[in-house]
Structure formats: structure tokens, C-alpha cells
Design a protein around this motif. Structure first.
Motif, PDB file in Angstrom:
ATOM      1  N   ASP A  17       0.843  -1.191   0.000  1.00 22.19           N
ATOM      2  CA  ASP A  17       0.000   0.000   0.000  1.00 22.19           C
ATOM      3  C   ASP A  17       0.882   1.247   0.000  1.00 22.19           C
ATOM      4  N   ASP A 232      -7.844   2.793   3.094  1.00 21.81           N
ATOM      5  CA  ASP A 232      -6.699   2.284   3.849  1.00 21.81           C
ATOM      6  C   ASP A 232      -6.024   3.381   4.657  1.00 21.81           C
ATOM      7  N   ARG A 235      -8.158   3.063   7.753  1.00 19.64           N
ATOM      8  CA  ARG A 235      -8.134   1.748   8.400  1.00 19.64           C
ATOM      9  C   ARG A 235      -6.725   1.274   8.747  1.00 19.64           C
ATOM     10  N   LYS A 236      -5.767   1.529   7.877  1.00 17.36           N
ATOM     11  CA  LYS A 236      -4.417   0.993   8.086  1.00 17.36           C
ATOM     12  C   LYS A 236      -3.418   2.040   8.574  1.00 17.36           C
TER      13      LYS A 236
END
Length: 255
Positions: A17, A232, A235-236
Motif C-alpha cells: 500500500d 486504507d 483503516r491501516k
């Protein structure tokens, strides 16, 4: 291994990512253009790995692939989780002798997607494709974040000098283990070993290469559409809207 359109063998070294961000200038809470940006960079979160890299890119934007521009950069932070990286991107304050307390605005996310670091003919390439925002707008255009692009990626040998007024101070450069330092084989740059980016102070050179990496190198980036719930960045990377303005990420607009 994959075949590109030129029948060149391309080896995938890493994929994961990618997150682009910018930090406004001190006390500038409502940036309206590149002149209000203090720092620009990206976060690489490899799939299946235990390291996340925060990388600062010079000139406050990506190099132009069509013009084959060259931009210098360095690895500022290497952490075990994306959550630890986010802490470095929050708002901060510091004291000055003449102006008292000053505020450093929180970083703003400017794009997220997927990336691949591949090796082609002995040269690493960093390729990416955006998943957010859905359309490239004013923020991304100013920072030269295209929908997808590829850059030749080379890592500087810390034992070789830097041009005047360029690069990090010697004491801030990466201190590689002997075995990894030998990867340079006395050369000014290494173009093959992605592990060299796993050290804080690693300096790199990005050179604009291609605007369609999938066609050029035969790689599959597998980008997917996303929204707030599936972003993301939230969330990440844990860049939530209570700490980081998210309008540049979802709308491509300045604050």
C-alpha cells in the motif's frame, strides 16, 4: 517474473500500500496551493512485512514522468506498524525564542493506492496506481500525483559524498551493516536492493520514467475503488478526520 511489452524480464521485489501526504507550512491551517506546503512525501507499507517507511520527497512534489525529472528524497522513519508512522504526521507545537509557541499543522493525506517495486535490467522501479481520490484534482495536480506512474529508484551510497547543499548531513545518513554496505560495490548508487530502504537516513533518487507502468513492465497493480469506510488511509494508516483533514484525499481539494 513477467514480460513487458519489450520482452524484458521484470522481477517483483516488493508490493503493498502507498499513501501520499503533505504537511502545510508552520501556522498555515488552510493551505491553498503548493506555496503553502512545507513537506511532501509518501508512506510505503509492504504486504506481509513488518516494516513501514515514511519517505520525504524533495521539491514538494513527485517528478514529472514525461520530462524524466529527478527528485532527491530520504527515508525519515522506519516503524513496525502504520499506526506508529501516523504519530509522526500529527499536529505538533514547539517553542521559539522570538515568537513563542509555534504550531506545525497535521499532515493531510493526498492519495492512496497500491505500489510495486520491480527490477528491470538491473534497475529498480517504483510504480503505483491510485485508489483514492477517484479523480485527480487540484491537490494531486499540484503535487504531480498522477492516477498511475513509474519512477526509476536508486539508493545513494552513504560513503560517497553529496553535491554542495544537497542531501542529508553525514551524521544523519543511513548506517548500513557491513554486508549491506557491500551491496554498493563502491558505486555511488545501488539500483537493485530494496532492503537498503529499510534504514532511516537512506537517501534515494526518483527519476520520472513511465505513465503506464502496467503496459511498460507487464506488472499487475490490482488497484480497487475505495470510499471512506474502506479507505486504507483511515483503516491501516489511522489518519482519521479528527486529527487529519481528509478533503484532499476524497475530493482532491485544498482545505
Amino acid at each position: 517474473m513477467a514480460d513487458s511489452d519489450s520482452d524484458t524480464k521484470t522481477e517483483i521485489l516488493e508490493q503493498g500500500d502507498i499513501f501520499f501526504f503533505y504537511r502545510p507550512r508552520v501556522e498555515e491551517e488552510n493551505p491553498q496551493g503548493l506555496e503553502d506546503v512545507q513537506r511532501f512525501g509518501m508512506v510505503l507499507r509492504p504486504h506481509g512485512g513488518d516494516k513501514v517507511r515514511l519517505m520525504v520527497v524533495g521539491r514538494k512534489r513527485l517528478p514529472d514522468p514525461d520530462e524524466h525529472e529527478r527528485h532527491w528524497g530520504f527515508v525519515e522513519t522506519v516503524a513496525k506498524s502504520a499506526k506508529d508512522i501516523e504519530k509522526d504526521l500529527r499536529e505538533g507545537t514547539y517553542e521559539t525564542k522570538t515568537r513563542g509557541q509555534r504550531s506545525t499543522p497535521a499532515a493531510r493525506p493526498a492519495g492512496e493506492g497500491v505500489y510495486v517495486i520491480s527490477l528491470e535490467d538491473g534497475q529498480m522501479h517504483l510504480s503505483y496506481e491510485l485508489e483514492l481520490p477517484k479523480h485527480v484534482r487540484e491537490v494531486q495536480k499540484s503535487l504531480r500525483i498522477a492516477q498511475k506512474a513509474s519512477y526509476a529508484l536508486s539508493v545513494k551510497n552513504p560513503e560517497k559524498g553529496s553535491p554542495p547543499n544537497a542531501g542529508l548531513r553525514e551524521e544523519d545518513e543511513a548506517d548500513y551493516p557491513k554486508k549491506l554496505q557491500e551491496e554498493f560495490r563502491g558505486r555511488r548508487f545501488d539500483r537493485e536492493d530494496v532492503e537498503l530502504l529499510d534504514y532511516e537516513g537512506a537517501q534515494f533518487l526518483l527519476v520520472g520514467a513511465r505513465t503506464n507502468p502496467e503496459q511498460a513492465y507487464g506488472i499487475d497493480l490490482d488497484a480497487e475503488s475505495a470510499d471512506y469506510e474502506h479507505a486504507d488511509t483511515v483503516r491501516k494508516l489511522h489518519m482519521v478526520k479528527s486529527r487529519h483533514p481528509l478533503r484532499p484525499l476524497f475530493e482532491g481539494r485544498w482545505d
